[in-house]
Design a protein around this motif. Sequence first.
Motif, PDB file in Angstrom:
ATOM      1  N   THR A  94       0.824  -1.203   0.000  1.00  0.00           N
ATOM      2  CA  THR A  94       0.000   0.000   0.000  1.00  0.00           C
ATOM      3  C   THR A  94       0.855   1.249   0.000  1.00  0.00           C
ATOM      4  OG1 THR A  94      -1.722  -1.178   1.228  1.00  0.00           O
ATOM      5  CG2 THR A  94      -1.842   1.227   1.197  1.00  0.00           C
ATOM      6  N   SER A  95       1.925   1.212   0.774  1.00  0.00           N
ATOM      7  CA  SER A  95       2.821   2.361   0.860  1.00  0.00           C
ATOM      8  C   SER A  95       3.469   2.671  -0.486  1.00  0.00           C
ATOM      9  CB  SER A  95       3.894   2.102   1.912  1.00  0.00           C
ATOM     10  OG  SER A  95       4.804   3.175   1.975  1.00  0.00           O
ATOM     11  N   SER A  96       3.875   1.631  -1.199  1.00  0.00           N
ATOM     12  CA  SER A  96       4.516   1.840  -2.498  1.00  0.00           C
ATOM     13  C   SER A  96       3.530   2.400  -3.522  1.00  0.00           C
ATOM     14  CB  SER A  96       5.113   0.528  -3.017  1.00  0.00           C
ATOM     15  OG  SER A  96       4.105  -0.459  -3.174  1.00  0.00           O
ATOM     16  N   ILE A  97       2.259   1.963  -3.438  1.00  0.00           N
ATOM     17  CA  ILE A  97       1.240   2.486  -4.363  1.00  0.00           C
ATOM     18  C   ILE A  97       0.987   3.963  -4.084  1.00  0.00           C
ATOM     19  CG2 ILE A  97      -1.198   2.350  -5.010  1.00  0.00           C
ATOM     20  CD1 ILE A  97      -1.074  -0.651  -4.549  1.00  0.00           C
ATOM     21  N   LEU A  98       0.877   4.308  -2.796  1.00  0.00           N
ATOM     22  CA  LEU A  98       0.664   5.709  -2.437  1.00  0.00           C
ATOM     23  C   LEU A  98       1.861   6.567  -2.837  1.00  0.00           C
ATOM     24  CD1 LEU A  98      -1.010   5.352   1.088  1.00  0.00           C
ATOM     25  CD2 LEU A  98      -2.092   6.046  -1.051  1.00  0.00           C
ATOM     26  N   ASP A  99       3.062   6.037  -2.678  1.00  0.00           N
ATOM     27  CA  ASP A  99       4.253   6.778  -3.100  1.00  0.00           C
ATOM     28  C   ASP A  99       4.234   7.038  -4.595  1.00  0.00           C
ATOM     29  OD1 ASP A  99       5.166   6.838  -0.521  1.00  0.00           O
ATOM     30  OD2 ASP A  99       6.506   5.108  -0.740  1.00  0.00           O
ATOM     31  N   TRP A 100       3.735   6.037  -5.345  1.00  0.00           N
ATOM     32  CA  TRP A 100       3.671   6.206  -6.801  1.00  0.00           C
ATOM     33  C   TRP A 100       2.609   7.235  -7.175  1.00  0.00           C
ATOM     34  CZ3 TRP A 100      -0.360   4.917 -10.271  1.00  0.00           C
ATOM     35  CH2 TRP A 100      -0.021   5.026 -11.620  1.00  0.00           C
ATOM     36  N   ILE A 101       1.432   7.166  -6.503  1.00  0.00           N
ATOM     37  CA  ILE A 101       0.351   8.110  -6.802  1.00  0.00           C
ATOM     38  C   ILE A 101       0.773   9.538  -6.472  1.00  0.00           C
ATOM     39  CG2 ILE A 101      -1.987   8.826  -6.152  1.00  0.00           C
ATOM     40  CD1 ILE A 101      -2.667   5.875  -5.753  1.00  0.00           C
ATOM     41  N   TRP A 102       1.415   9.722  -5.321  1.00  0.00           N
ATOM     42  CA  TRP A 102       1.804  11.060  -4.869  1.00  0.00           C
ATOM     43  C   TRP A 102       3.285  11.324  -5.101  1.00  0.00           C
ATOM     44  CZ3 TRP A 102      -2.000  14.203  -4.312  1.00  0.00           C
ATOM     45  CH2 TRP A 102      -3.243  13.718  -3.918  1.00  0.00           C
ATOM     46  N   SER A 103       3.760  10.906  -6.239  1.00  0.00           N
ATOM     47  CA  SER A 103       5.174  11.100  -6.578  1.00  0.00           C
ATOM     48  C   SER A 103       5.526  12.588  -6.583  1.00  0.00           C
ATOM     49  CB  SER A 103       5.462  10.487  -7.954  1.00  0.00           C
ATOM     50  OG  SER A 103       6.744  10.860  -8.414  1.00  0.00           O
ATOM     51  N   GLU A 104       6.546  12.944  -5.820  1.00  0.00           N
ATOM     52  CA  GLU A 104       6.959  14.348  -5.742  1.00  0.00           C
ATOM     53  C   GLU A 104       7.478  14.849  -7.082  1.00  0.00           C
ATOM     54  OE1 GLU A 104       9.803  14.037  -2.657  1.00  0.00           O
ATOM     55  OE2 GLU A 104       8.353  14.290  -1.030  1.00  0.00           O
ATOM     56  N   SER A 105       8.150  13.974  -7.823  1.00  0.00           N
ATOM     57  CA  SER A 105       8.698  14.385  -9.114  1.00  0.00           C
ATOM     58  C   SER A 105       7.605  14.719 -10.123  1.00  0.00           C
ATOM     59  CB  SER A 105       9.603  13.282  -9.680  1.00  0.00           C
ATOM     60  OG  SER A 105       8.856  12.087  -9.895  1.00  0.00           O
ATOM     61  N   PHE A 106       6.404  14.161  -9.894  1.00  0.00           N
ATOM     62  CA  PHE A 106       5.289  14.441 -10.812  1.00  0.00           C
ATOM     63  C   PHE A 106       4.487  15.656 -10.363  1.00  0.00           C
ATOM     64  CE2 PHE A 106       0.863  14.006 -12.155  1.00  0.00           C
ATOM     65  CZ  PHE A 106       1.013  13.838 -13.524  1.00  0.00           C
ATOM     66  N   TRP A 107       4.110  15.699  -9.074  1.00  0.00           N
ATOM     67  CA  TRP A 107       3.170  16.695  -8.593  1.00  0.00           C
ATOM     68  C   TRP A 107       3.793  18.040  -8.237  1.00  0.00           C
ATOM     69  CZ3 TRP A 107      -1.696  15.852  -9.549  1.00  0.00           C
ATOM     70  CH2 TRP A 107      -2.176  14.557  -9.618  1.00  0.00           C
ATOM     71  N   LEU A 108       5.068  18.063  -7.910  1.00  0.00           N
ATOM     72  CA  LEU A 108       5.681  19.290  -7.402  1.00  0.00           C
ATOM     73  C   LEU A 108       6.801  19.780  -8.308  1.00  0.00           C
ATOM     74  CD1 LEU A 108       5.913  18.305  -3.621  1.00  0.00           C
ATOM     75  CD2 LEU A 108       4.196  19.778  -4.702  1.00  0.00           C
ATOM     76  N   PRO A 109       7.098  21.080  -8.262  1.00  0.00           N
ATOM     77  CA  PRO A 109       8.231  21.611  -9.033  1.00  0.00           C
ATOM     78  C   PRO A 109       9.548  20.981  -8.576  1.00  0.00           C
ATOM     79  CG  PRO A 109       6.800  23.383  -8.254  1.00  0.00           C
ATOM     80  CD  PRO A 109       6.348  22.136  -7.567  1.00  0.00           C
ATOM     81  N   GLN A 110      10.563  21.151  -9.379  1.00  0.00           N
ATOM     82  CA  GLN A 110      11.871  20.582  -9.053  1.00  0.00           C
ATOM     83  C   GLN A 110      12.381  21.123  -7.717  1.00  0.00           C
ATOM     84  OE1 GLN A 110      14.531  21.324 -12.330  1.00  0.00           O
ATOM     85  NE2 GLN A 110      13.613  19.756 -13.626  1.00  0.00           N
ATOM     86  N   ASN A 111      13.056  20.229  -6.987  1.00  0.00           N
ATOM     87  CA  ASN A 111      13.682  20.571  -5.703  1.00  0.00           C
ATOM     88  C   ASN A 111      12.680  20.936  -4.616  1.00  0.00           C
ATOM     89  OD1 ASN A 111      16.253  20.283  -6.958  1.00  0.00           O
ATOM     90  ND2 ASN A 111      16.104  22.403  -7.717  1.00  0.00           N
ATOM     91  N   VAL A 112      11.428  20.531  -4.788  1.00  0.00           N
ATOM     92  CA  VAL A 112      10.400  20.738  -3.773  1.00  0.00           C
ATOM     93  C   VAL A 112       9.854  19.367  -3.358  1.00  0.00           C
ATOM     94  CG1 VAL A 112       8.169  21.764  -3.212  1.00  0.00           C
ATOM     95  CG2 VAL A 112       9.768  22.985  -4.693  1.00  0.00           C
ATOM     96  N   THR A 113       9.692  19.139  -2.056  1.00  0.00           N
ATOM     97  CA  THR A 113       9.164  17.873  -1.555  1.00  0.00           C
ATOM     98  C   THR A 113       7.907  18.129  -0.720  1.00  0.00           C
ATOM     99  OG1 THR A 113      10.433  17.933   0.505  1.00  0.00           O
ATOM    100  CG2 THR A 113      11.519  16.973  -1.436  1.00  0.00           C
ATOM    101  N   TRP A 114       7.147  17.048  -0.479  1.00  0.00           N
ATOM    102  CA  TRP A 114       5.980  17.170   0.376  1.00  0.00           C
ATOM    103  C   TRP A 114       6.386  17.589   1.780  1.00  0.00           C
ATOM    104  CZ3 TRP A 114       1.923  17.661  -2.351  1.00  0.00           C
ATOM    105  CH2 TRP A 114       1.674  16.879  -3.492  1.00  0.00           C
ATOM    106  N   ALA A 115       7.557  17.144   2.198  1.00  0.00           N
ATOM    107  CA  ALA A 115       8.043  17.507   3.531  1.00  0.00           C
ATOM    108  C   ALA A 115       8.248  19.013   3.653  1.00  0.00           C
ATOM    109  CB  ALA A 115       9.337  16.765   3.840  1.00  0.00           C
ATOM    110  N   ASP A 116       8.657  19.650   2.555  1.00  0.00           N
ATOM    111  CA  ASP A 116       8.843  21.107   2.580  1.00  0.00           C
ATOM    112  C   ASP A 116       7.527  21.822   2.875  1.00  0.00           C
ATOM    113  OD1 ASP A 116      11.537  20.830   1.960  1.00  0.00           O
ATOM    114  OD2 ASP A 116      11.169  20.929  -0.204  1.00  0.00           O
TER     115      ASP A 116
END
Length: 382
Positions: A2-24
């Motif tokens: 489940t964790s790997s599927i969620l990581d794929w769905i909410w991929s930072e490289s897809f949803w966010l600009p470069q050098n930005v993470t969800w943690a930010d």
Amino acid sequence: MTSSILDWIWSESFWLPQNVTWADLERPPPGEEYPRMRDILYALPLAVCVFLLRMLFERLVAKPCAQILQIQAGVPRQAQPNAVLEKVFQSKACPDTRTLEGLSKQMDWDERKIQRWFRVRRNQERPSVQKKFCESMWRFTFYLGIFIYAIRHLWVSPWMWDTRECWYNYPFQPLSAGQFNYYVAELAFYWSLMFSQFIDIKRKDFIIMIVHHLATIFLITFSYANNMLRAGTLVMCVHDASDIFLEAAKLANYAKYQRLCDGLFVVFSISFFITRLVIYPFWVVYSVLVESWEIAGPYQAWWLLNGLLLVLQTLHIIWFYLIARIAIKAIFKGKVAKDDRSDIESSSDEEIDSSSGKNPIQTLNPKDNNHTGNPNGDTHDH
């Protein structure tokens, strides 16, 4: 798993600009808040509350208003009980030519007589004018209220007057209480519309409306998750503006105030053109497509966002074509014509008489209990 599927769905490289993470986005500066995806989940239970509020509003407010305006629920004309035709109707409300031929031979009825029976039977399932009035009054009230709230918030916002402000320091832009309330209210409303679409008045553009609601829900959710709130508030406000006049025109139509209906529909047509074919593409979409590229730069989800905005623009063009046809008739013929999305069918004024196999004289009834009629007896529905 489940964790790997969620990581794929909410991929930072897809949803966010470069050098930005969800943690930010989880670590805003002191005294500020960034949008958090889990907060938008409040819209789901709120959608249920919105739906229940709508039921109460229609019963306690809209229905009494309809009765004051002498808009009665009405009883649709009943089709003569027929076990054979009813069985076919339950599986196929609009029988094809082959089925009609078979029924005609089986029952020794003329095909036109059978067609009329099915028209009357289908119209029994249609909502009354009072039901339509209550539905439109609810939408009018919501659109008016949420538009006033949005304008109060946006009027003092710098990105209302300079759309480039939507992208400076993106995505590290603080979330205000006004933005959060506006987003959650709109998302809850569209989720409630999505559910009620299957029980509300069915129209010819049912599939288009499903696509519209899905695209809207996805856009609201996506823009909240990656903090495109400034552009998102502009998109929602532009869409709500013209809907106020559409629902107002419907209310006048159902109350049989024909001149008021015609005038409001023309105002709606003009406001729709200005907001959705001028302001939306040349102000809002231009900002998301061009200004965001220049200031923040594109990333993978950027292409998806702009694709969905262009899908909405395509729907706007289709709808304006339908709207323009009705508005032109209102201007040159002095009345709003029947909406091309109308949910009702014409049916014969002739009573269905199963004791006779002869083809009765066909006279079209200009008034139907499920239509809205103007003083001249014409029928139309927005």
